[in-house]
Motif scaffolding. Structure first.
Motif, PDB file in Angstrom:
ATOM      1  N   CYS A   1      -9.152  46.837  88.993  1.00  0.00           N
ATOM      2  CA  CYS A   1      -9.962  47.056  90.190  1.00  0.00           C
ATOM      3  C   CYS A   1     -11.117  46.059  90.176  1.00  0.00           C
ATOM      4  CB  CYS A   1     -10.491  48.487  90.222  1.00  0.00           C
ATOM      5  SG  CYS A   1     -11.722  48.772  91.514  1.00  0.00           S
TER       6      CYS A   1
ATOM      7  N   CYS B   1     -14.761  48.257  90.018  1.00  0.00           N
ATOM      8  CA  CYS B   1     -15.235  48.943  88.806  1.00  0.00           C
ATOM      9  C   CYS B   1     -14.625  48.346  87.533  1.00  0.00           C
ATOM     10  CB  CYS B   1     -14.934  50.437  88.887  1.00  0.00           C
ATOM     11  SG  CYS B   1     -13.181  50.840  88.755  1.00  0.00           S
TER      12      CYS B   1
ATOM     13  N   HIS C   1      -9.803  50.192  94.041  1.00  0.00           N
ATOM     14  CA  HIS C   1      -9.514  51.603  94.284  1.00  0.00           C
ATOM     15  C   HIS C   1      -9.770  51.881  95.771  1.00  0.00           C
ATOM     16  CE1 HIS C   1     -10.172  52.142  89.817  1.00  0.00           C
ATOM     17  NE2 HIS C   1      -9.042  52.777  90.021  1.00  0.00           N
TER      18      HIS C   1
ATOM     19  N   CYS D   1     -13.875  54.765  91.931  1.00  0.00           N
ATOM     20  CA  CYS D   1     -14.536  53.780  91.073  1.00  0.00           C
ATOM     21  C   CYS D   1     -15.677  54.442  90.297  1.00  0.00           C
ATOM     22  CB  CYS D   1     -15.105  52.633  91.896  1.00  0.00           C
ATOM     23  SG  CYS D   1     -13.859  51.528  92.570  1.00  0.00           S
TER      24      CYS D   1
HETATM   25 ZN   LIG Z   1     -12.399  50.882  91.002  1.00  0.00          ZN
END
Ligand SMILES: [Zn+2]
Length: 172
Positions: free
Chosen positions: A71, A74, A135, A141
Motif C-alpha cells: 500500500c 501505509c 487500501h 491504513c
Molecule cells: Zn494502506
C-alpha cells in the motif's frame, strides 16, 4: 468441452474446434511480474476460447488473479483481486502486428507459429496491476498503522478531532 491449455501451443491447431481452455499459471513463472509485485505467491487463472475472424485467429476469455502489493499510503501489504476480460490476436511477426487495426491487441508467434503461455499472458496480467496501490479507505491504513504502533503525529498528540472519535466508536 473444457481442456487444459498446453504450456506451448500452435493457435492454428487449437482454433479448429470450439474447445474452451483453462490454465493455472503461477505468478512466480512470470519474471517481470515477479519484479513488480511484493510477493509472486498467487496463481493466475485463465479461461480462453479460440476463434477465427476474417484472416486472424483470436484468443479471448478472462484472466483472474490476486496481486500482493505494498500500500502506497501505509506501506503495509495488501491484496488486489482482478478478474478481467481479454482479447488477443495472433500474428506471425512484428510487421504484421503493426498492420493490425489499433483496437486489436497483437501477440507475435515464434518462427514455428507457436507461443508459450507465459509470453502470451504476462503482459496482459501486468496491465492490470494498479499504478499506485492503496487500501480502499483510510481506516484500513490507520488500522495497520495502529497494529505497528506507528500512529500519525496528530493522533499521538491527542488532537480533538470529532471524526476520529466517531471512527473509534465504529470500531467497537
Ligand atoms: Zn494502506
Amino acid at each position: 468441452m473444457v481442456k487444459a491449455l498446453p504450456q506451448r501451443f500452435n493457435p492454428d491447431l487449437l482454433a479448429r474446434d470450439g474447445t474452451r481452455f483453462e490454465l493455472v499459471l503461477p505468478q512466480s513463472q512470470m519474471a517481470r511480474l515477479s519484479s513488480i509485485v511484493s510477493s509472486a505467491d498467487n496463481d493466475v487463472q485463465v479461461t480462453a476460447l479460440f476463434s477465427r475472424r476474417t484472416r486472424h485467429i483470436l484468443i479471448s476469455g478472462r484472466i483472474s488473479t490476486r496481486f500482493t502489493l505494498q500500500c502506497q499510503r501505509c506501506l503495509n501489504s495488501m491484496h488486489v483481486d482482478i478478474s478481467e476480460p481479454f482479447e488477443l490476436v495472433f500474428v506471425d511477426n512484428e510487421e504484421k502486428a503493426s498492420e493490425l487495426p489499433k483496437e486489436l491487441d497483437p501477440v507475435v508467434l515464434d518462427e514455428k507459429g507457436q507461443i508459450h503461455v507465459v509470453d502470451l499472458f504476462e503482459d496482459e496480467v501486468i496491465l492490470h496491476i494498479p499504478d499506485i496501490p492503496k487500501h480502499s479507505d483510510m481506516t484500513t491504513c490507520e488500522m495497520h498503522q495502529t497494529e505497528f504502533g506507528d500512529l500519525p503525529a496528530d493522533v499521538e498528540e491527542g488532537t480533538k478531532n470529532p471524526f476520529e472519535a466517531l471512527k473509534n466508536l465504529n470500531l467497537h
